[in-house]
Scaffold this active site. Structure first.
Site, PDB file in Angstrom:
ATOM      1  N   ASP A   9      -0.939 -13.426  -0.612  1.00 28.05           N
ATOM      2  CA  ASP A   9      -1.909 -12.147  -0.859  1.00 28.05           C
ATOM      3  C   ASP A   9      -2.294 -11.361   0.177  1.00 28.05           C
ATOM      4  O   ASP A   9      -3.447 -10.990   0.485  1.00 28.05           O
ATOM      5  CB  ASP A   9      -3.041 -12.964  -1.759  1.00 28.05           C
ATOM      6  CG  ASP A   9      -3.999 -11.788  -2.452  1.00 28.05           C
ATOM      7  OD1 ASP A   9      -3.570 -10.790  -2.678  1.00 28.05           O
ATOM      8  OD2 ASP A   9      -4.872 -12.216  -3.160  1.00 28.05           O
ATOM      9  N   ASN A  44     -10.940 -11.490  -3.359  1.00 27.29           N
ATOM     10  CA  ASN A  44     -10.859 -11.920  -4.455  1.00 27.29           C
ATOM     11  C   ASN A  44      -9.568 -12.700  -4.846  1.00 27.29           C
ATOM     12  O   ASN A  44      -8.546 -12.191  -4.798  1.00 27.29           O
ATOM     13  CB  ASN A  44     -11.012 -10.411  -5.247  1.00 27.29           C
ATOM     14  CG  ASN A  44     -12.089  -9.939  -5.467  1.00 27.29           C
ATOM     15  OD1 ASN A  44     -13.185 -10.627  -4.976  1.00 27.29           O
ATOM     16  ND2 ASN A  44     -12.019  -8.785  -5.909  1.00 27.29           N
ATOM     17  N   ARG A  76       0.651  -1.368  -0.042  1.00 29.05           N
ATOM     18  CA  ARG A  76       0.096  -0.217   0.001  1.00 29.05           C
ATOM     19  C   ARG A  76       1.053   1.252   0.017  1.00 29.05           C
ATOM     20  O   ARG A  76       0.267   2.374   0.098  1.00 29.05           O
ATOM     21  CB  ARG A  76      -1.050   0.030   1.007  1.00 29.05           C
ATOM     22  CG  ARG A  76      -1.768  -1.347   1.407  1.00 29.05           C
ATOM     23  CD  ARG A  76      -2.673  -1.739   0.356  1.00 29.05           C
ATOM     24  NE  ARG A  76      -3.643  -2.602   0.449  1.00 29.05           N
ATOM     25  CZ  ARG A  76      -4.273  -3.337  -0.320  1.00 29.05           C
ATOM     26  NH1 ARG A  76      -4.210  -3.400  -1.745  1.00 29.05           N
ATOM     27  NH2 ARG A  76      -4.893  -4.252   0.077  1.00 29.05           N
ATOM     28  N   ASN A  83      -0.447  -2.697  -7.103  1.00 33.92           N
ATOM     29  CA  ASN A  83      -1.729  -1.618  -7.165  1.00 33.92           C
ATOM     30  C   ASN A  83      -1.716  -0.978  -6.141  1.00 33.92           C
ATOM     31  O   ASN A  83      -2.642  -0.582  -5.364  1.00 33.92           O
ATOM     32  CB  ASN A  83      -3.216  -2.675  -7.148  1.00 33.92           C
ATOM     33  CG  ASN A  83      -3.044  -3.616  -5.941  1.00 33.92           C
ATOM     34  OD1 ASN A  83      -2.084  -3.729  -5.191  1.00 33.92           O
ATOM     35  ND2 ASN A  83      -4.388  -3.966  -5.692  1.00 33.92           N
ATOM     36  N   ASP A 119      -2.444  -7.335 -10.829  1.00 32.11           N
ATOM     37  CA  ASP A 119      -3.168  -7.935  -9.961  1.00 32.11           C
ATOM     38  C   ASP A 119      -4.373  -7.097  -9.292  1.00 32.11           C
ATOM     39  O   ASP A 119      -4.125  -5.882  -8.825  1.00 32.11           O
ATOM     40  CB  ASP A 119      -2.280  -8.573  -8.681  1.00 32.11           C
ATOM     41  CG  ASP A 119      -3.063  -9.238  -7.792  1.00 32.11           C
ATOM     42  OD1 ASP A 119      -3.718 -10.176  -8.065  1.00 32.11           O
ATOM     43  OD2 ASP A 119      -3.200  -9.003  -6.535  1.00 32.11           O
ATOM     44  N   HIS A 165      -3.090 -16.602  -7.092  1.00 31.58           N
ATOM     45  CA  HIS A 165      -4.077 -17.082  -6.194  1.00 31.58           C
ATOM     46  C   HIS A 165      -5.391 -17.985  -7.081  1.00 31.58           C
ATOM     47  O   HIS A 165      -6.422 -17.628  -7.046  1.00 31.58           O
ATOM     48  CB  HIS A 165      -4.963 -15.977  -5.550  1.00 31.58           C
ATOM     49  CG  HIS A 165      -5.318 -14.668  -6.210  1.00 31.58           C
ATOM     50  ND1 HIS A 165      -5.789 -14.670  -7.338  1.00 31.58           N
ATOM     51  CD2 HIS A 165      -5.060 -13.274  -5.985  1.00 31.58           C
ATOM     52  CE1 HIS A 165      -6.100 -13.437  -7.866  1.00 31.58           C
ATOM     53  NE2 HIS A 165      -5.510 -12.415  -6.838  1.00 31.58           N
TER      54      HIS A 165
HETATM   55  O1  DOR Z   1      -8.653  -9.708  -2.194  1.00 31.67           O
HETATM   56  C1  DOR Z   1      -7.900  -9.206  -2.804  1.00 31.67           C
HETATM   57  N1  DOR Z   1      -7.417  -8.074  -2.354  1.00 31.67           N
HETATM   58  N2  DOR Z   1      -7.699  -9.673  -4.028  1.00 31.67           N
HETATM   59  C2  DOR Z   1      -6.886  -9.121  -4.902  1.00 31.67           C
HETATM   60  O2  DOR Z   1      -6.380  -9.415  -6.073  1.00 31.67           O
HETATM   61  C3  DOR Z   1      -6.315  -7.499  -4.630  1.00 31.67           C
HETATM   62  C4  DOR Z   1      -6.192  -7.651  -3.173  1.00 31.67           C
HETATM   63  C5  DOR Z   1      -6.221  -6.162  -2.604  1.00 31.67           C
HETATM   64  O3  DOR Z   1      -5.549  -5.389  -3.423  1.00 31.67           O
HETATM   65  O4  DOR Z   1      -6.680  -5.581  -1.551  1.00 31.67           O
END
Ligand code: DOR
Length: 469
Positions: A327, A300, A86, A116, A174, A254
């Site tokens: 993840d 996800n 983050r 991301n 991702d 994943h």
């Molecule tokens: O659950 C998820 N959270 N799957 C992802 O692919 C992205 C991730 C996130 O960045 O929070």
């Protein structure tokens, strides 16, 4: 009763010159090693490793940090292919320092960080910034994963050569899937020129619009829109064809469905260059965990059903799924303590791998060797990193666990800034007690400094003192 874990007990040097781990079970499948040994580490390097390898002088030296290995297991430090730190952008959820501390506490020597962030890691500047910030922190090493497309919009490719030169070890959008077959084809062709893996988040967004969880009986009962398995399988199938056509290295992030496992197994048998990872939560939880509108179980891809879990476990055991990846997806209460539809998907995972997954080793689902391989050699090879190894001459990158200690994972015991995990406030057997990376005592539980082996009669006050901050 849970024991508090501290970064480093007061009086214990963060960078000890000599460390001796005495009489531990050392397991490194790469070396065919599974034996009770002493490990001597001098200036960050393993200099001696073998049964009774430490001299009595070393065991009693004032200069050495002597750690009792009795009833403890030592592995090469873990490598995580998939974490979200983050930073930049959402440091209130996690920043590079807190993420690296969590990683060390989880036994990780290397962590690959997804793109991301805000801004998205689609340029050299962001990749360089992440590498530089991690260097100042030390300990666990951070390896950025650059985006596949600019802004993760799925249209224009990033300058992957620049990202790689700046330190990226792979590319991924991702969180979002590259939906266009043309763009995915070009991405694979571009990445192939320097043999970098393209890591896909497999989700046909048309098939998952509005989805909150796995599509099935539980979703129907809860009145939530579901994400069908086929939304994952359809992308895996298409990408495998593209990987075959381009000869590129393709990695499935994943994996969550029985169907995706079948496709990957078949592709591997035909020599397609595909690898795959599975998360602890997809190995351990089903969609029933969402009952009660548990937003902490919104993730996800979604938690699936028992037959998917069965397929994932078998695939991990037989190597069809190469690696375990966390993840690690930190979110604050703002994004999680709300109604299902508004909740962000994801859960943290770096500090939970050993407590949550050791059960699979203990009940015979997974051999200890495969468990370690899936966390060390295998993920390292996917992103072309040199894997940590337990061998004389190597840089010390190791983690030590107590496989039997009973403890409770509580929010307070976690290093991560975020606490979004359904695995919290439960009792476990087994946890990480030490992560040693070169000369850096990146993580040490207070219990590490309690001696149990009668050979270690010295009572160096520096190493018996406890600090329960
Ligand atoms: O659950 C998820 N959270 N799957 C992802 O692919 C992205 C991730 C996130 O960045 O929070």
């Amino acid at each position: 009763m849970a024991e508090r874990i501290t970064e480093s007990s007061s009086g214990v040097p963060k960078h000890p010159e000599v460390v001796v781990i005495a009489g531990a079970r050392a397991v490194d499948p790469q070396r065919g090693l599974d034996a009770i040994v002493d490990i001597v580490i001098e200036r960050g390097k393993i200099t001696r490793l073998g049964p009774n390898a430490a001299s009595s002088e070393q065991l009693t030296s004032e200069r050495a940090l002597v750690i009792d290995g009795m009833n403890r297991w030592v592995f090469p430090a873990f490598v995580d292919l998939h974490a979200h730190f983050r930073e930049p952008g959402h440091e209130y959820k996690e920043d590079i320092s807190s993420g690296l501390r969590a990683a060390a506490a989880g036994g990780f020597g290397h962590v690959c960080c997804m793109a991301n962030t805000r801004p998205i890691n689609d340029t050299r500047a962001v990749t360089e910034m992440m590498v530089a910030r991690a260097r100042t922190h030390g300990g666990t090493r951070l390896h950025p994963i650059g985006a596949i497309t600019m802004g993760q919009r799925g249209e224009e490719l990033t300058e992957m050569a620049d990202l790689r030169d700046a330190g990226a070890v792979g590319v991924s959008d991702d969180g979002v899937c590259v939906m266009s077959s043309v763009v995915m084809r070009r991405a694979l062709e571009y990445a192939r020129t320097f043999d970098m893996p393209v890591i896909q988040h497999c989700e046909d967004h048309g098939l998952t619009a509005g989805a909150q969880m796995h599509e099935g009986a539980v979703a129907t009962k809860l009145g939530l829109r579901g994400w069908p398995r086929v939304a994952e399988d359809i992308i895996v199938a298409r990408d495998l064809l593209l990987a075959e056509a381009t000869g590129a290295r393709y990695h499935v992030a994943h994996v969550s469905t029985e169907g995706a496992v079948r496709l990957i197994r078949e592709a591997k048998s035909r020599g397609i260059r595909v690898t795959a990872e599975v998360t602890p939560h997809h190995l351990m939880l089903t969609d029933e965990s969402v009952i009660g509108y548990q937003t902490y179980c919104k993730v996800n891809p979604p938690l699936r059903e028992a037959r998917d879990i069965e397929a994932l476990r078998l695939a991990l055991a037989d190597g069809t799924i190469d690696a375990i990846a966390t993840d690690h997806a930190p979110h604050s209460p703002l994004e999680k303590d709300c109604e299902m539809e508004s909740a962000s998907p994801g859960m943290i995972g770096l500090e939970l791998v050993v407590p949550v997954l050791l059960e699979l080793v203990k009940n015979g689902t997974l051999s200890l060797a495969r468990f370690i391989d899936a966390l060390t050699r295998s993920p390292a090879s996917i992103v072309s990193l040199e894997a940590p190894q337990l061998v004389e001459g190597a840089r010390a990158e190791l983690t030590m666990i107590d496989p039997d200690v009973e403890h409770i994972v509580s929010p307070l015991s976690l290093r991560s800034k975020s606490k979004n995990t359904p695995f919290i406030d439960r009792a476990y057997r087994g946890r990480v007690e030490l992560t040693l990376l070169g000369e850096d005592l990146a993580f040490a539980a207070a219990s590490v400094f309690t001696k149990r082996d009668p050979r270690l009669t010295t009572r160096d006050p520096r190493f018996t003192k406890r600090d329960n901050r």
